[in-house]
Every structure is written in structure tokens, then in C-alpha cells.
Design a protein around this motif. Structure first.
Motif, PDB file in Angstrom:
ATOM      1  N   ILE A  31       0.834  -1.202   0.000  1.00 33.92           N
ATOM      2  CA  ILE A  31       0.000   0.000   0.000  1.00 33.92           C
ATOM      3  C   ILE A  31       0.868   1.252   0.000  1.00 33.92           C
ATOM      4  N   ASP A  32       2.010   1.195   0.692  1.00 34.95           N
ATOM      5  CA  ASP A  32       2.921   2.340   0.683  1.00 34.95           C
ATOM      6  C   ASP A  32       3.509   2.581  -0.706  1.00 34.95           C
ATOM      7  N   ALA A  33       3.823   1.509  -1.421  1.00 37.21           N
ATOM      8  CA  ALA A  33       4.397   1.650  -2.765  1.00 37.21           C
ATOM      9  C   ALA A  33       3.440   2.364  -3.705  1.00 37.21           C
ATOM     10  N   ILE A  34       2.148   2.150  -3.528  1.00 39.83           N
ATOM     11  CA  ILE A  34       1.148   2.776  -4.400  1.00 39.83           C
ATOM     12  C   ILE A  34       0.811   4.186  -3.937  1.00 39.83           C
ATOM     13  N   LEU A  35       0.730   4.400  -2.629  1.00 40.89           N
ATOM     14  CA  LEU A  35       0.250   5.682  -2.116  1.00 40.89           C
ATOM     15  C   LEU A  35       1.347   6.686  -1.809  1.00 40.89           C
ATOM     16  N   ASN A  36       2.425   6.250  -1.186  1.00 41.40           N
ATOM     17  CA  ASN A  36       3.455   7.196  -0.744  1.00 41.40           C
ATOM     18  C   ASN A  36       4.129   7.883  -1.923  1.00 41.40           C
ATOM     19  N   ILE A  37       4.539   9.110  -1.710  1.00 46.23           N
ATOM     20  CA  ILE A  37       5.121   9.893  -2.801  1.00 46.23           C
ATOM     21  C   ILE A  37       6.392   9.251  -3.348  1.00 46.23           C
ATOM     22  N   SER A  55      -4.626  -3.315   0.475  1.00 41.30           N
ATOM     23  CA  SER A  55      -3.528  -4.219   0.152  1.00 41.30           C
ATOM     24  C   SER A  55      -3.536  -5.365   1.145  1.00 41.30           C
ATOM     25  N   GLN A  56      -3.400  -6.585   0.635  1.00 41.91           N
ATOM     26  CA  GLN A  56      -3.368  -7.777   1.485  1.00 41.91           C
ATOM     27  C   GLN A  56      -2.225  -8.678   1.046  1.00 41.91           C
ATOM     28  N   VAL A 104     -10.897  -1.120  -4.484  1.00 44.96           N
ATOM     29  CA  VAL A 104      -9.768  -1.569  -5.302  1.00 44.96           C
ATOM     30  C   VAL A 104      -8.837  -2.377  -4.418  1.00 44.96           C
ATOM     31  N   VAL A 105      -8.521  -3.587  -4.849  1.00 49.25           N
ATOM     32  CA  VAL A 105      -7.762  -4.534  -4.042  1.00 49.25           C
ATOM     33  C   VAL A 105      -6.461  -4.881  -4.741  1.00 49.25           C
ATOM     34  N   GLY A 106      -5.394  -5.034  -3.958  1.00 49.92           N
ATOM     35  CA  GLY A 106      -4.126  -5.419  -4.546  1.00 49.92           C
ATOM     36  C   GLY A 106      -3.308  -6.306  -3.639  1.00 49.92           C
ATOM     37  N   GLY A 107      -2.449  -7.102  -4.247  1.00 52.32           N
ATOM     38  CA  GLY A 107      -1.561  -7.977  -3.488  1.00 52.32           C
ATOM     39  C   GLY A 107      -0.992  -9.051  -4.391  1.00 52.32           C
ATOM     40  N   PRO A 108       0.143  -9.633  -4.011  1.00 43.50           N
ATOM     41  CA  PRO A 108       0.822 -10.601  -4.884  1.00 43.50           C
ATOM     42  C   PRO A 108       0.103 -11.923  -5.054  1.00 43.50           C
ATOM     43  N   ARG A 109      -0.871 -12.217  -4.215  1.00 42.30           N
ATOM     44  CA  ARG A 109      -1.566 -13.501  -4.298  1.00 42.30           C
ATOM     45  C   ARG A 109      -2.991 -13.384  -4.824  1.00 42.30           C
ATOM     46  N   PHE A 110      -3.335 -12.214  -5.345  1.00 45.70           N
ATOM     47  CA  PHE A 110      -4.673 -12.032  -5.892  1.00 45.70           C
ATOM     48  C   PHE A 110      -4.696 -12.337  -7.384  1.00 45.70           C
ATOM     49  N   GLY A 154      -2.726  -7.363  -9.329  1.00 55.42           N
ATOM     50  CA  GLY A 154      -1.818  -8.387  -8.851  1.00 55.42           C
ATOM     51  C   GLY A 154      -0.383  -7.918  -8.816  1.00 55.42           C
ATOM     52  N   ARG A 155       0.530  -8.856  -8.978  1.00 51.72           N
ATOM     53  CA  ARG A 155       1.961  -8.557  -8.915  1.00 51.72           C
ATOM     54  C   ARG A 155       2.369  -7.545  -9.986  1.00 51.72           C
ATOM     55  N   GLY A 156       3.334  -6.702  -9.625  1.00 53.86           N
ATOM     56  CA  GLY A 156       3.899  -5.763 -10.587  1.00 53.86           C
ATOM     57  C   GLY A 156       3.099  -4.507 -10.825  1.00 53.86           C
ATOM     58  N   THR A 157       2.012  -4.315 -10.084  1.00 60.43           N
ATOM     59  CA  THR A 157       1.208  -3.106 -10.254  1.00 60.43           C
ATOM     60  C   THR A 157       1.995  -1.871  -9.826  1.00 60.43           C
ATOM     61  N   THR A 158       1.881  -0.810 -10.597  1.00 55.97           N
ATOM     62  CA  THR A 158       2.573   0.439 -10.286  1.00 55.97           C
ATOM     63  C   THR A 158       1.557   1.540  -9.977  1.00 55.97           C
ATOM     64  N   PRO A 159       2.012   2.643  -9.363  1.00 55.68           N
ATOM     65  CA  PRO A 159       1.081   3.737  -9.053  1.00 55.68           C
ATOM     66  C   PRO A 159       0.295   4.246 -10.266  1.00 55.68           C
ATOM     67  N   SER A 160       0.937   4.326 -11.432  1.00 55.95           N
ATOM     68  CA  SER A 160       0.221   4.835 -12.602  1.00 55.95           C
ATOM     69  C   SER A 160      -0.888   3.888 -13.044  1.00 55.95           C
ATOM     70  N   ASP A 161      -0.698   2.579 -12.826  1.00 58.09           N
ATOM     71  CA  ASP A 161      -1.773   1.621 -13.116  1.00 58.09           C
ATOM     72  C   ASP A 161      -3.016   1.973 -12.314  1.00 58.09           C
TER      73      ASP A 161
END
Length: 250
Positions: free
Chosen positions: A123-129, A173-174, A206-212, A227-234
Motif C-alpha cells: 500500500i505504501d508503494a502505491i500511495l506514498n510519494i 492491500s493484502q 480496489v484490491v491489490g496484493g501478490p496472491r490475488f 496483482g503482482r507488478g502493479t505500479t502507481p500509474s496503473d
């Protein structure tokens, strides 16, 4: 079964040899019986002539194995269903412009890890600046109001904050998956959001995590699963696409 141009098998040493390597644990004390059980399981999994390349005890009553061999199965690519991105990836400038022009206010995003999950890296990777993979997180987008609630947030608390903050989207994020806790938590949150909000005012889930699996959104009650590899721009591009109703190009 006759092979087609879209039928593939795993690649190991040579093309089409079907070679795979799998690892697993059995609740059997280490020894010949455990080794035999591992090979039998491998054959039932469709591995022809399995080779037991690694076997070791894990405590007194468990054994860990690595098995190698060719599978009898093949995959028809024409039968596979995947979730394709139906919107363009936007730059931060493009996303900000769309929000400003279409909403006339900031888009409110609420993020958290729910239940007992304490892994905030996702969640930090997607939200934090500081972001992820060379991209800045959603806090960088000036037309997004981002609230990161952190880890181990209860479902009732997240729903309450979504109401108080007027959230347009709730990002969850889970990472913890024992006993499918990630699936149970998301289903519970989806149900609570639908109970709390009228359909026209309910924030996107919106849900994210490596096992979804991205294809399970409807099953989980979510609007989108990453799923895996999602970036903030996605994520930002999806939110703009879904919440502004803009016919986006780019």
C-alpha cells in the motif's frame, strides 16, 4: 490430443519437453516412506517419471521436497481468459487534468491493510510519494487527496473513515494469505461497504496484493483487483477512468 499452434508445454532442457520443478511439504516424518509419498503425489499431479532432487526433514513430523520431471499436461492459449487493461496509462499531469476538469474537486483515496495484515509495503508503494518502480505514488498527484491508514485496520473502522472522509475509492492491500484470510477480509469489506452506502455513493473498492487473481473481482465483491507488478500509474489511471467517466486517450 493433436497439437495446435496455440498449445504449449513447459520448457526445461529442450523445446516442448514439459519439464517442471515443484516444491511442497508433506506431514510425514522424513525417510523412505515420505520420499515415496512425494513421488506418488508428483505422479498424481501429472509429472511423468518424477525425480526427487531434494528431500529434508522439517522438524520431527514433516518433510520438504523438490521434484523435477516432465508433465503430461499442455495448455491451450486460446482457452485462457485474462483481464486486459481497457484504459490508457496516464501521466500525473494527464490524470490531474482529467480529475480537475471532470470532478471539479479533489478525488479522495483511502488506503489501508485490513484485518491482522501488518505488511504495508504494497500500500505504501502505491500511495506514498516515493512510489515504486521509478514512479511516484498517488500522494504526488495534486488533484488526489490521499489518506493512508496503515496496517491492521479493522473493516468497521475503514468503512467509518470512508464515510467521514467522503472517499471516492478505498484501496486495500493484502499480503497475508494463511487460510485465505486475504479473500475473507476483502469479501467482508465489500459487504460492509454495500451495507453502509447506497449504490450510487459507494466508493470504489480496489484490491491489490501478490496472491490475488485479477479475474476474481466480481467473486470478491471488488471493483478492481491488481496483482503482482502493479505500479502507481496503473492504479491512478484506473481511478481516473472509473471515477471521472472521461473518454481517455493516450
Amino acid at each position: 490430443m493433436p497439437r495446435t499452434a496455440t498449445t504449449v508445454r513447459p520448457y526445461g532442457d529442450t523445446t516442448d519437453d514439459g519439464m517442471v520443478q515443484v516444491s511442497f511439504t508433506l506431514p510425514v516424518p522424513h525417510g523412505p516412506l515420505a520420499d515415496g509419498a512425494a513421488l506418488q503425489l508428483a505422479r498424481k499431479m501429472g509429472i511423468d517419471r518424477p525425480l526427487l532432487v531434494h528431500s529434508k526433514p522439517i522438524g520431527r513430523d514433516f518433510s520438504f521436497f523438490v521434484v523435477y520431471g516432465p508433465v503430461v499436461h499442455e495448455v491451450d492459449l486460446d482457452e485462457i481468459e485474462v483481464v486486459e487493461r481497457e484504459y490508457p496509462l496516464l501521466t500525473a499531469k494527464e490524470a490531474n487534468s482529467a480529475v480537475s476538469e471532470r470532478l471539479g474537486r479533489k478525488l479522495v483515496v483511502l488506503g489501508a491493510c485490513i484485518g491482522t495484515d501488518a505488511h504495508t509495503v504494497g500500500i505504501d508503494a502505491i500511495l506514498n510519494i516515493k512510489g515504486f518502480a521509478g514512479e511516484k505514488g498517488l500522494e504526488y498527484y495534486k488533484e488526489l487527496k490521499v489518506l493512508n491508514l496503515g496496517a491492521q485496520v479493522s473493516v468497521p473502522e475503514l468503512v467509518r473513515r470512508a464515510r467521514v472522509e467522503g472517499a471516492d475509492a478505498v484501496l486495500v492491500s493484502q499480503v497475508v494469505t494463511q487460510r485465505d484470510a486475504h479473500l475473507t477480509n476483502v469479501k467482508e469489506l465489500a459487504a460492509e461497504l454495500r451495507a453502509e452506502f447506497a449504490e450510487h455513493e459507494r466508493p470504489l473498492l480496489v484490491v491489490g496484493g501478490p496472491r490475488f487473481d485479477p479475474g476474481t473481482a466480481a467473486e470478491l465483491g471488488a471493483d478492481r483487483v491488481f496483482g503482482r507488478g502493479t505500479t502507481p500509474s496503473d492504479v491512478a489511471s484506473y481511478l481516473v477512468h472509473a471515477l471521472t467517466g472521461a473518454e481517455l486517450t493516450g
